[in-house]
Design a protein around this motif. Structure first.
Motif, PDB file in Angstrom:
ATOM      1  N   CYS A  56       0.827  -1.208   0.000  1.00 17.15           N
ATOM      2  CA  CYS A  56       0.000   0.000   0.000  1.00 17.15           C
ATOM      3  C   CYS A  56       0.862   1.259   0.000  1.00 17.15           C
ATOM      4  CB  CYS A  56      -0.937   0.006   1.217  1.00 17.15           C
ATOM      5  SG  CYS A  56      -2.331  -1.135   1.083  1.00 17.15           S
ATOM      6  N   GLU A  57       1.975   1.219   0.740  1.00 19.06           N
ATOM      7  CA  GLU A  57       2.878   2.365   0.743  1.00 19.06           C
ATOM      8  C   GLU A  57       3.573   2.522  -0.614  1.00 19.06           C
ATOM      9  OE1 GLU A  57       5.249   3.208   4.182  1.00 19.06           O
ATOM     10  OE2 GLU A  57       3.996   1.942   5.456  1.00 19.06           O
ATOM     11  N   MET A  58       3.866   1.412  -1.264  1.00 18.42           N
ATOM     12  CA  MET A  58       4.442   1.493  -2.613  1.00 18.42           C
ATOM     13  C   MET A  58       3.444   2.102  -3.602  1.00 18.42           C
ATOM     14  SD  MET A  58       7.562   0.352  -2.386  1.00 18.42           S
ATOM     15  CE  MET A  58       8.092  -0.033  -4.051  1.00 18.42           C
ATOM     16  N   LEU A  59       2.165   1.948  -3.302  1.00 13.31           N
ATOM     17  CA  LEU A  59       1.125   2.571  -4.120  1.00 13.31           C
ATOM     18  C   LEU A  59       0.984   4.057  -3.831  1.00 13.31           C
ATOM     19  CD1 LEU A  59      -1.547  -0.260  -3.917  1.00 13.31           C
ATOM     20  CD2 LEU A  59      -0.675   0.719  -6.062  1.00 13.31           C
ATOM     21  N   GLY A  60       1.676   4.530  -2.788  1.00 14.06           N
ATOM     22  CA  GLY A  60       1.619   5.942  -2.443  1.00 14.06           C
ATOM     23  C   GLY A  60       0.561   6.305  -1.430  1.00 14.06           C
ATOM     24  N   GLU A  61      -0.049   5.303  -0.805  1.00 17.28           N
ATOM     25  CA  GLU A  61      -1.082   5.584   0.184  1.00 17.28           C
ATOM     26  C   GLU A  61      -0.457   6.132   1.474  1.00 17.28           C
ATOM     27  OE1 GLU A  61      -3.575   2.258   0.944  1.00 17.28           O
ATOM     28  OE2 GLU A  61      -4.346   2.177  -1.105  1.00 17.28           O
ATOM     29  N   PRO A  62      -1.154   6.991   2.187  1.00 20.27           N
ATOM     30  CA  PRO A  62      -0.641   7.497   3.468  1.00 20.27           C
ATOM     31  C   PRO A  62      -0.617   6.399   4.516  1.00 20.27           C
ATOM     32  CG  PRO A  62      -2.901   8.220   3.126  1.00 20.27           C
ATOM     33  CD  PRO A  62      -2.467   7.580   1.839  1.00 20.27           C
ATOM     34  N   ARG A  63       0.329   6.517   5.428  1.00 20.73           N
ATOM     35  CA  ARG A  63       0.413   5.536   6.512  1.00 20.73           C
ATOM     36  C   ARG A  63      -0.737   5.739   7.497  1.00 20.73           C
ATOM     37  NH1 ARG A  63       4.583   2.833   8.161  1.00 20.73           N
ATOM     38  NH2 ARG A  63       4.628   3.660  10.286  1.00 20.73           N
ATOM     39  N   PRO A  64      -1.185   4.641   8.131  1.00 16.87           N
ATOM     40  CA  PRO A  64      -2.273   4.766   9.105  1.00 16.87           C
ATOM     41  C   PRO A  64      -1.853   5.633  10.296  1.00 16.87           C
ATOM     42  CG  PRO A  64      -1.854   2.463   8.539  1.00 16.87           C
ATOM     43  CD  PRO A  64      -0.727   3.250   7.981  1.00 16.87           C
ATOM     44  N   MET A  65      -2.791   6.383  10.824  1.00 19.74           N
ATOM     45  CA  MET A  65      -2.585   7.116  12.067  1.00 19.74           C
ATOM     46  C   MET A  65      -2.912   6.150  13.195  1.00 19.74           C
ATOM     47  SD  MET A  65      -1.552  10.096  11.149  1.00 19.74           S
ATOM     48  CE  MET A  65      -1.756  11.057  12.643  1.00 19.74           C
ATOM     49  N   HIS A  66      -1.873   5.615  13.826  1.00 15.69           N
ATOM     50  CA  HIS A  66      -2.096   4.532  14.782  1.00 15.69           C
ATOM     51  C   HIS A  66      -1.019   4.566  15.858  1.00 15.69           C
ATOM     52  CE1 HIS A  66      -3.447   0.596  16.175  1.00 15.69           C
ATOM     53  NE2 HIS A  66      -2.196   0.181  16.140  1.00 15.69           N
ATOM     54  N   THR A  67      -1.429   4.425  17.104  1.00 16.88           N
ATOM     55  CA  THR A  67      -0.493   4.385  18.221  1.00 16.88           C
ATOM     56  C   THR A  67      -0.301   2.935  18.660  1.00 16.88           C
ATOM     57  OG1 THR A  67      -1.226   6.551  18.986  1.00 16.88           O
ATOM     58  CG2 THR A  67      -0.047   5.176  20.573  1.00 16.88           C
ATOM     59  N   LEU A  68       0.951   2.505  18.728  1.00 18.84           N
ATOM     60  CA  LEU A  68       1.236   1.126  19.100  1.00 18.84           C
ATOM     61  C   LEU A  68       1.074   0.906  20.600  1.00 18.84           C
ATOM     62  CD1 LEU A  68       4.480   0.417  17.026  1.00 18.84           C
ATOM     63  CD2 LEU A  68       2.164  -0.382  16.523  1.00 18.84           C
ATOM     64  N   PRO A  69       0.636  -0.298  21.003  1.00 15.73           N
ATOM     65  CA  PRO A  69       0.658  -0.651  22.425  1.00 15.73           C
ATOM     66  C   PRO A  69       2.092  -0.666  22.945  1.00 15.73           C
ATOM     67  CG  PRO A  69      -0.597  -2.252  21.132  1.00 15.73           C
ATOM     68  CD  PRO A  69       0.105  -1.370  20.158  1.00 15.73           C
TER      69      PRO A  69
END
Length: 276
Positions: A56-69
């Protein structure tokens, strides 16, 4: 054909491996998605999530807004934290959601690759590291290597071996062999004038000799060396698992035959992993 001929082998290898992953996971029951793999902390679902996320990132999509545990023991540095976001954000996804997203991602990436018109040396944004760039040719090679390696992770976790001699396997062999002179000469500290032979058998057979010159630099070739300093004989799957950091040498000691200077061979095996 719009794709440059030098890019086609990596695209073909990527296509073969990612379609194999799709075929492997499509019929899985919900519980099978939770099986552990040799990637620390990652289940079958997590490996597939990683593959989807990078594509998905290679497609140019933005990274998810996500906080890791904070309790993910396998997340130990910025690199692992970076790649874990795409994985953790999908941990609540069902089997149907996973297979649907994977199929849709494959369709979109395949279309993108079919329509590729850039030069192999064109710089592209590299997802795994902020601000970094790779040439298009290297980026596609790394993707093909990564997807084949994760296909094998899934096959071992699911007990469904195969494709050890596929286009992705051949590309992975060549990719890993590029690192071998440094492993032997610099990391393992092989002395000047020494020669180390790697005799690999199985679905993908090859013989390579690493020679250390008077300045301590390593070079690799496919010629036979008479009276090498050390010889390591092992099967291809074990070679790949060791080089990709999936298993420690002591866990597969019965699958590696050593001749010659055991101390040097042991040092090489200790440094054999060339991927995070």
């Amino acid at each position: 054909m719009t794709v440059h001929p030098s890019l086609q082998p990596a695209i073909d290898a990527w296509t073969h491996s990612i379609e194999a992953i799709n075929e492997l996971v499509r019929p899985l029951a919900e519980s099978e998605w939770n099986r552990a793999t040799e990637c620390p902390g990652w289940s079958v679902r997590d490996v597939v999530s990683h593959v989807i996320g990078v594509e998905c990132e290679m497609l140019g999509e933005p990274r998810p807004m996500h906080t890791l545990p904070r309790d993910l023991y396998h997340v130990t540095d910025e690199f692992s934290r970076y790649i874990e976001v795409q994985v953790d954000v999908r941990r609540c996804h069902t089997a149907l959601e996973m297979t649907s997203e994977l199929e849709y991602t494959i369709i979109r990436r395949s279309r993108q690759l079919r329509n590729e018109t850039r030069s192999p040396q064109a710089p592209v944004r590299w997802p795994l590291g902020s601000g970094n760039e790779q040439t298009l040719e290297r980026a596609l090679t790394i993707r093909a290597f990564d997807v084949w390696t994760h296909e094998q992770d899934l096959r071992r976790a699911l007990g469904k071996p195969g494709n050890l001699d596929s286009p992705g396997a051949a590309l992975t062999r060549d990719f890993l062999l590029l690192a071998l002179p440094k492993v032997v000469a610099m990391d393992a500290g092989a002395p000047a004038g020494s020669t180390v032979v790697f005799d690999v058998h199985g679905p993908l057979e090859f013989l390579r000799t690493v020679r250390i010159d008077a300045q301590g630099r390593g070079a690799i070739d496919s010629s036979v060396s008479l009276g090498p300093t050390a010889t390591l004989a092992l099967d291809w799957e074990t070679y790949a698992r060791l080089a990709c950091g999936r298993v420690r040498p002591d866990a597969v000691a019965d699958r590696v035959k050593i001749e010659g200077e055991r101390g040097l061979a042991t040092a090489i095996l200790r440094e054999f992993a060339v991927t995070p």
